[in-house]
Design a protein around this motif. Structure first.
Motif, mmCIF file in Angstrom:
data_model
loop_
_atom_site.group_PDB
_atom_site.id
_atom_site.type_symbol
_atom_site.label_atom_id
_atom_site.label_comp_id
_atom_site.label_asym_id
_atom_site.label_seq_id
_atom_site.Cartn_x
_atom_site.Cartn_y
_atom_site.Cartn_z
ATOM 1 N N UNK A 211 0.842 -1.203 0.000
ATOM 2 C CA UNK A 211 0.000 0.000 0.000
ATOM 3 C C UNK A 211 0.869 1.242 0.000
ATOM 4 N N UNK A 212 0.337 2.291 -0.585
ATOM 5 C CA UNK A 212 1.028 3.573 -0.536
ATOM 6 C C UNK A 212 0.747 4.254 0.795
ATOM 7 N N UNK B 252 -2.433 5.725 1.495
ATOM 8 C CA UNK B 252 -2.823 6.414 0.257
ATOM 9 C C UNK B 252 -4.024 5.757 -0.384
ATOM 10 N N UNK B 253 -5.114 5.709 0.385
ATOM 11 C CA UNK B 253 -6.305 5.052 -0.145
ATOM 12 C C UNK B 253 -7.492 5.994 -0.195
ATOM 13 N N UNK B 254 -7.229 7.278 0.098
ATOM 14 C CA UNK B 254 -8.362 8.181 0.255
ATOM 15 C C UNK B 254 -8.651 9.024 -0.959
ATOM 16 N N UNK B 255 -7.856 8.835 -1.960
ATOM 17 C CA UNK B 255 -7.896 9.850 -3.001
ATOM 18 C C UNK B 255 -8.736 9.513 -4.207
ATOM 19 N N UNK B 256 -9.283 8.306 -4.242
ATOM 20 C CA UNK B 256 -10.133 8.009 -5.378
ATOM 21 C C UNK B 256 -11.502 7.632 -4.879
ATOM 22 N N UNK C 264 -7.524 16.652 -18.390
ATOM 23 C CA UNK C 264 -6.784 15.463 -17.949
ATOM 24 C C UNK C 264 -7.622 14.630 -16.989
ATOM 25 N N UNK C 265 -7.315 13.324 -16.855
ATOM 26 C CA UNK C 265 -8.019 12.511 -15.846
ATOM 27 C C UNK C 265 -7.673 12.994 -14.437
ATOM 28 N N UNK C 266 -8.566 12.737 -13.466
ATOM 29 C CA UNK C 266 -8.276 13.167 -12.092
ATOM 30 C C UNK C 266 -7.015 12.499 -11.560
ATOM 31 N N UNK C 267 -6.296 13.254 -10.714
ATOM 32 C CA UNK C 267 -5.100 12.701 -10.094
ATOM 33 C C UNK C 267 -5.182 12.936 -8.603
ATOM 34 N N UNK C 268 -4.564 12.050 -7.851
ATOM 35 C CA UNK C 268 -4.499 12.255 -6.404
ATOM 36 C C UNK C 268 -3.393 13.244 -6.085
ATOM 37 N N UNK C 269 -3.550 13.969 -4.973
ATOM 38 C CA UNK C 269 -2.476 14.836 -4.518
ATOM 39 C C UNK C 269 -2.408 14.807 -3.001
ATOM 40 N N UNK C 270 -1.300 15.314 -2.510
ATOM 41 C CA UNK C 270 -0.995 15.299 -1.085
ATOM 42 C C UNK C 270 -0.271 16.606 -0.803
ATOM 43 N N UNK C 271 -0.733 17.371 0.162
ATOM 44 C CA UNK C 271 -0.109 18.672 0.426
ATOM 45 C C UNK C 271 -0.039 18.916 1.923
ATOM 46 N N UNK D 131 -0.106 12.180 -5.932
ATOM 47 C CA UNK D 131 -0.147 10.883 -5.264
ATOM 48 C C UNK D 131 0.120 9.766 -6.244
ATOM 49 N N UNK D 132 1.330 9.273 -6.258
ATOM 50 C CA UNK D 132 1.693 8.291 -7.294
ATOM 51 C C UNK D 132 1.486 6.858 -6.850
ATOM 52 N N UNK D 133 1.239 6.635 -5.551
ATOM 53 C CA UNK D 133 1.078 5.253 -5.098
ATOM 54 C C UNK D 133 -0.361 4.944 -4.749
ATOM 55 N N UNK D 134 -1.257 5.857 -5.068
ATOM 56 C CA UNK D 134 -2.619 5.662 -4.592
ATOM 57 C C UNK D 134 -3.286 4.482 -5.247
ATOM 58 N N UNK D 135 -4.087 3.805 -4.444
ATOM 59 C CA UNK D 135 -4.796 2.622 -4.919
ATOM 60 C C UNK D 135 -6.059 3.080 -5.624
#
Lengths: 127, 130
Positions: free
Chosen positions: A97-98, A122-126, B96-103, B124-128
């Motif tokens: 997991x990220x 890193x599971x909250x973003x989609x 563009x398609x949606x992307x995750x981010x972290x700030x 967020x490059x590792x997001x599931x």
């Protein structure tokens, strides 16, 4: 290595030390927190070294391995260091997991301690 | 510290709202006013120092439209009476398609107002994907 700003060197050294301890024996992490440290673990707040250590040592896995993808370090106005880490982790036989983690480090009595720690998978973003 | 508990949460959330509202709904020219003189920004691993340099970076980001959606935010007070905020969400740039981010932001009260002294942004490059 000598070219890097001092906050990057300290931050990188802390990050390496933190995950090495976490992955080998997280009961040893107590030395990096103080009585006024704050941890937010997956949105839940924990205050103080004792409570934080209780949380970390009771995490429900036997084996864990962190792999750091990227880390950023900055100096803060009060001579602290802000570090942000992005990486992956594997707990026991679970899928990889990220994760994201941020730390604030402060120099107290010649030693860098962690006063603030925030961790999220890193599971909250989609959605 | 207990009686001030809500202050840092409230101020943190207010800042996050203001930051992304300005980011998404204006031409980002006013964003620099949210930062302190000597603020640090690290944008996808590249450092910028000072309000002017940060303002220039943000204004010159190469997209026409952007929309942030916040999924989670965590706030903490610091020993030096600052506020640490970690934000997770998604963003959509142009078509563009949606992307995750972290700030991550750090706020400090300077001259009676909360200013951002530290800002670290990464996609967020590792997001599931769900």
């Amino acid at each position: 290595m000598g070219d890097k700003p001092v906050w990057e060197q300290i931050g990188a050294s802390f990050v390496q030390h933190y995950y090495q301890l976490f992955d080998s024996d997280r009961s040893q992490l107590g030395c990096i927190y103080i009585d006024t440290s704050c941890l937010t673990w997956e949105g839940q707040p924990f205050q103080g070294k004792g409570t934080i250590m209780e949380k970390l040592t009771s995490l429900p896995f036997t084996k864990i391995a962190h792999s750091i993808t990227a880390q950023d370090h900055q100096p803060t106005p009060d001579s602290c260091i802000l570090s942000m880490v992005v990486g992956q982790l594997k707990a026991d036989d679970d899928p990889i997991m990220g994760f994201h983690q941020s730390f604030i480090l402060k120099n107290i009595n010649d030693s860098w301690v962690c006063t603030n720690d925030m961790f999220r998978l890193a599971i909250h973003n989609f959605g | 510290m207990e009686c001030k508990k809500e202050i840092w949460q409230t101020c943190g959330e207010a800042f996050v709202n203001q930051y992304y509202q300005q980011f998404d709904c204006t031409n980002r020219m006013g964003l620099s006013s949210l930062y302190s003189d000597d603020a640090c920004l690290t944008w996808e691993g590249t450092p910028y120092r000072g309000r002017e340099a940060i303002g220039a970076k943000l204004v010159n980001l190469p997209f026409q439209r952007i929309a942030h959606a916040i999924t989670e935010q965590d706030c903490q007070p610091t020993i030096d009476s600052c506020i640490l905020i970690m934000v997770f969400g998604q963003l959509r740039v142009d078509d563009d398609p949606p992307m995750a981010f972290h700030q991550v932001f750090m706020l400090k009260c300077l001259n009676g107002a909360w200013a951002c002294t530290n800002d670290v942004f990464r996609l967020g490059i590792h997001n599931i994907p769900v």
